[in-house]
Design a protein around this motif. Sequence first.
Motif, PDB file in Angstrom:
ATOM      1  N   TRP A  77       0.824  -1.203   0.000  1.00  0.00           N
ATOM      2  CA  TRP A  77       0.000   0.000   0.000  1.00  0.00           C
ATOM      3  C   TRP A  77       0.863   1.260   0.000  1.00  0.00           C
ATOM      4  O   TRP A  77       0.758   2.127   0.871  1.00  0.00           O
ATOM      5  N   GLN A  78       1.713   1.361  -0.999  1.00  0.00           N
ATOM      6  CA  GLN A  78       2.685   2.451  -1.019  1.00  0.00           C
ATOM      7  C   GLN A  78       2.029   3.831  -1.158  1.00  0.00           C
ATOM      8  O   GLN A  78       2.473   4.797  -0.515  1.00  0.00           O
ATOM      9  N   LYS A  79       1.006   3.940  -1.986  1.00  0.00           N
ATOM     10  CA  LYS A  79       0.385   5.260  -2.175  1.00  0.00           C
ATOM     11  C   LYS A  79      -0.285   5.766  -0.896  1.00  0.00           C
ATOM     12  O   LYS A  79      -0.105   6.929  -0.513  1.00  0.00           O
ATOM     13  N   LYS A  82       2.410   6.822   1.471  1.00  0.00           N
ATOM     14  CA  LYS A  82       3.001   8.101   1.074  1.00  0.00           C
ATOM     15  C   LYS A  82       2.102   9.255   1.522  1.00  0.00           C
ATOM     16  O   LYS A  82       2.587  10.262   2.063  1.00  0.00           O
ATOM     17  N   LEU A  83       0.799   9.102   1.328  1.00  0.00           N
ATOM     18  CA  LEU A  83      -0.151  10.139   1.714  1.00  0.00           C
ATOM     19  C   LEU A  83      -0.099  10.391   3.216  1.00  0.00           C
ATOM     20  O   LEU A  83      -0.040  11.542   3.674  1.00  0.00           O
TER      21      LEU A  83
END
Length: 288
Positions: A77-79, A82-83
């Motif tokens: 769940w990289q995005k 990042k958020l």
Amino acid sequence: MAKDIAIGVIHGVGTQHDCKPIDSAERSYSAKLYQGLSRRLGKKAMARVAWREIAWADLLAKRQREYLLKIRKNTRWQKPRKLILENLSDAFAYQRTAVSSDADDGARRHNTYRQIHERVHEILARLEKDVLRGAPLILFAHSLGAHIMSNYIYDAQKAGAHGSAPFGNMTRVAQFVTFGCNIPLFLFSLPEDCVAPIKRPDQGLSPAPTSDRWWFNFYDKDDWLAYPLAEACDEYKAMVDCGELEEETGDVGNLLTSWNILSHNDYWGGRGFLRPAAKIVKDVMAAY
């Protein structure tokens, strides 16, 4: 040519990818706000304004990016990560951190609270050079930017005559406009009776202000990251009661964002916010 009204705009949490260099007077994240004010006030009126953005996210962005790259192999769940990292870590990193007297110079120099305030100081000093001597300053502060500017003004007021902040050591702030403000989230680290809001920052203006209101706080009720100030402590409530602090709610965003947390980034061009924002700027222009 020097202008007679100064407007400084500071962003909130999150990386501002389109930020201009700090020596630039160009607009990036605040472009919609500037355009909206121009439509309402007219180009002739806005020609009186010196406008600068106070961008500070770059001070943290490099370390945030490097950390995200390091953990890619071991996380999913990289995005969303990042958020969350870009938003929450900004707020956590900014908190005033005690640095012991025996700490090395690097630790003291890289205190994030200090770094961000130095950036604010640098850009406001540039903005002051863009305007006539004694010109008033209007501050637009979004989200965490409201907390940053409140602290910056508080520190300048504490330094008093010994300080060196721009605009008469922050005594020429005609209006402090906060939107999507989350200052109350940072007050729970103190007992309620120890919370001390900033004092009027317009004492250095000439002629003297005729309006009681110098702080305007606007928030969308559906924005989970925006909060009213009056209920934060008795001193904020007293500011509302005496007319120094005015709070207003309204809708910003579109059909997809106006009813949820996504509205937090829609104040910049939101008609609900632009209406009172334009009136505030117009009133300052009429007074000075």
